[in-house]
Design a protein around this motif. Sequence first.
Motif, mmCIF file in Angstrom:
data_model
loop_
_atom_site.group_PDB
_atom_site.id
_atom_site.type_symbol
_atom_site.label_atom_id
_atom_site.label_comp_id
_atom_site.label_asym_id
_atom_site.label_seq_id
_atom_site.Cartn_x
_atom_site.Cartn_y
_atom_site.Cartn_z
ATOM 1 N N ILE A 52 -5.261 -1.771 -10.439
ATOM 2 C CA ILE A 52 -5.528 -1.113 -9.154
ATOM 3 C C ILE A 52 -7.024 -0.959 -8.939
ATOM 4 C CG2 ILE A 52 -5.275 1.052 -7.866
ATOM 5 C CD1 ILE A 52 -2.463 1.268 -9.180
ATOM 6 N N ASP A 53 -7.746 -0.598 -9.988
ATOM 7 C CA ASP A 53 -9.201 -0.448 -9.888
ATOM 8 C C ASP A 53 -9.886 -1.763 -9.536
ATOM 9 O OD1 ASP A 53 -9.067 2.242 -10.460
ATOM 10 O OD2 ASP A 53 -9.549 2.002 -12.587
ATOM 11 N N ASN A 54 -9.263 -2.890 -9.880
ATOM 12 C CA ASN A 54 -9.859 -4.201 -9.619
ATOM 13 C C ASN A 54 -9.570 -4.732 -8.213
ATOM 14 O OD1 ASN A 54 -11.115 -4.470 -12.120
ATOM 15 N ND2 ASN A 54 -9.259 -5.265 -13.063
ATOM 16 N N LEU A 55 -8.760 -4.022 -7.442
ATOM 17 C CA LEU A 55 -8.507 -4.418 -6.060
ATOM 18 C C LEU A 55 -9.738 -4.093 -5.208
ATOM 19 C CD1 LEU A 55 -4.889 -2.985 -5.626
ATOM 20 C CD2 LEU A 55 -5.528 -5.326 -6.218
ATOM 21 N N TRP A 56 -9.865 -4.787 -4.068
ATOM 22 C CA TRP A 56 -10.974 -4.470 -3.161
ATOM 23 C C TRP A 56 -10.696 -3.117 -2.545
ATOM 24 C CZ3 TRP A 56 -8.881 -9.344 -3.511
ATOM 25 C CH2 TRP A 56 -9.755 -10.325 -3.992
ATOM 26 N N ASP A 57 -11.760 -2.335 -2.362
ATOM 27 C CA ASP A 57 -11.548 -1.001 -1.819
ATOM 28 C C ASP A 57 -12.503 -0.715 -0.663
ATOM 29 O OD1 ASP A 57 -13.842 -0.765 -3.467
ATOM 30 O OD2 ASP A 57 -13.508 1.372 -3.677
ATOM 31 N N GLY A 58 -12.113 0.255 0.129
ATOM 32 C CA GLY A 58 -12.931 0.690 1.246
ATOM 33 C C GLY A 58 -12.456 2.045 1.730
ATOM 34 N N GLU A 59 -13.309 2.709 2.481
ATOM 35 C CA GLU A 59 -12.940 4.016 3.022
ATOM 36 C C GLU A 59 -11.888 3.893 4.122
ATOM 37 O OE1 GLU A 59 -16.362 6.297 4.157
ATOM 38 O OE2 GLU A 59 -17.291 6.069 2.192
ATOM 39 N N SER A 60 -11.736 2.691 4.673
ATOM 40 C CA SER A 60 -10.729 2.449 5.711
ATOM 41 C C SER A 60 -9.975 1.164 5.372
ATOM 42 C CB SER A 60 -11.393 2.301 7.082
ATOM 43 O OG SER A 60 -12.199 1.134 7.106
ATOM 44 N N PHE A 61 -8.836 0.996 6.039
ATOM 45 C CA PHE A 61 -8.090 -0.255 5.884
ATOM 46 C C PHE A 61 -8.971 -1.433 6.259
ATOM 47 C CE2 PHE A 61 -5.733 -3.576 8.141
ATOM 48 C CZ PHE A 61 -4.990 -4.093 7.088
ATOM 49 N N GLU A 62 -9.677 -1.298 7.383
ATOM 50 C CA GLU A 62 -10.512 -2.382 7.887
ATOM 51 C C GLU A 62 -11.603 -2.770 6.887
ATOM 52 O OE1 GLU A 62 -8.588 -0.306 11.273
ATOM 53 O OE2 GLU A 62 -9.722 0.392 9.564
ATOM 54 N N GLU A 63 -12.224 -1.796 6.263
ATOM 55 C CA GLU A 63 -13.283 -2.079 5.289
ATOM 56 C C GLU A 63 -12.736 -2.799 4.058
ATOM 57 O OE1 GLU A 63 -16.674 0.255 2.614
ATOM 58 O OE2 GLU A 63 -15.537 1.375 4.111
ATOM 59 N N ALA A 64 -11.640 -2.319 3.517
ATOM 60 C CA ALA A 64 -11.046 -2.964 2.335
ATOM 61 C C ALA A 64 -10.545 -4.362 2.680
ATOM 62 C CB ALA A 64 -9.906 -2.100 1.790
#
Length: 89
Positions: A52-64
């Motif tokens: 899970i930590d290796n997934l792309w992340d963002g503060e919003s759905f759009e950012e991730a």
Amino acid sequence: MKLDYKKNDFSSNLLEVLEQIAKIRADGHLTILKFTTNWRIGFTIPNSREDIDNLWDGESFEEAATQAIAFEIGMMSAEINSLKEKDIK
């Protein structure tokens, strides 16, 4: 409660692109996770917290989603360029 990730045209378009990338590159696997403070997106089935930590992340759905799409497009571009170089040789 059903969540509607297609809340606007931009999000809807991003989701469609993610789905297409998943079909082409990951046998259809697409993971979208919403946490209290961020979103995580990837083209795998996470089996651990590390996954899970290796997934792309963002503060919003759009950012991730934008990060995941940009990475995959970059990978596809690199693969195409590699094939072109092989054809030249």
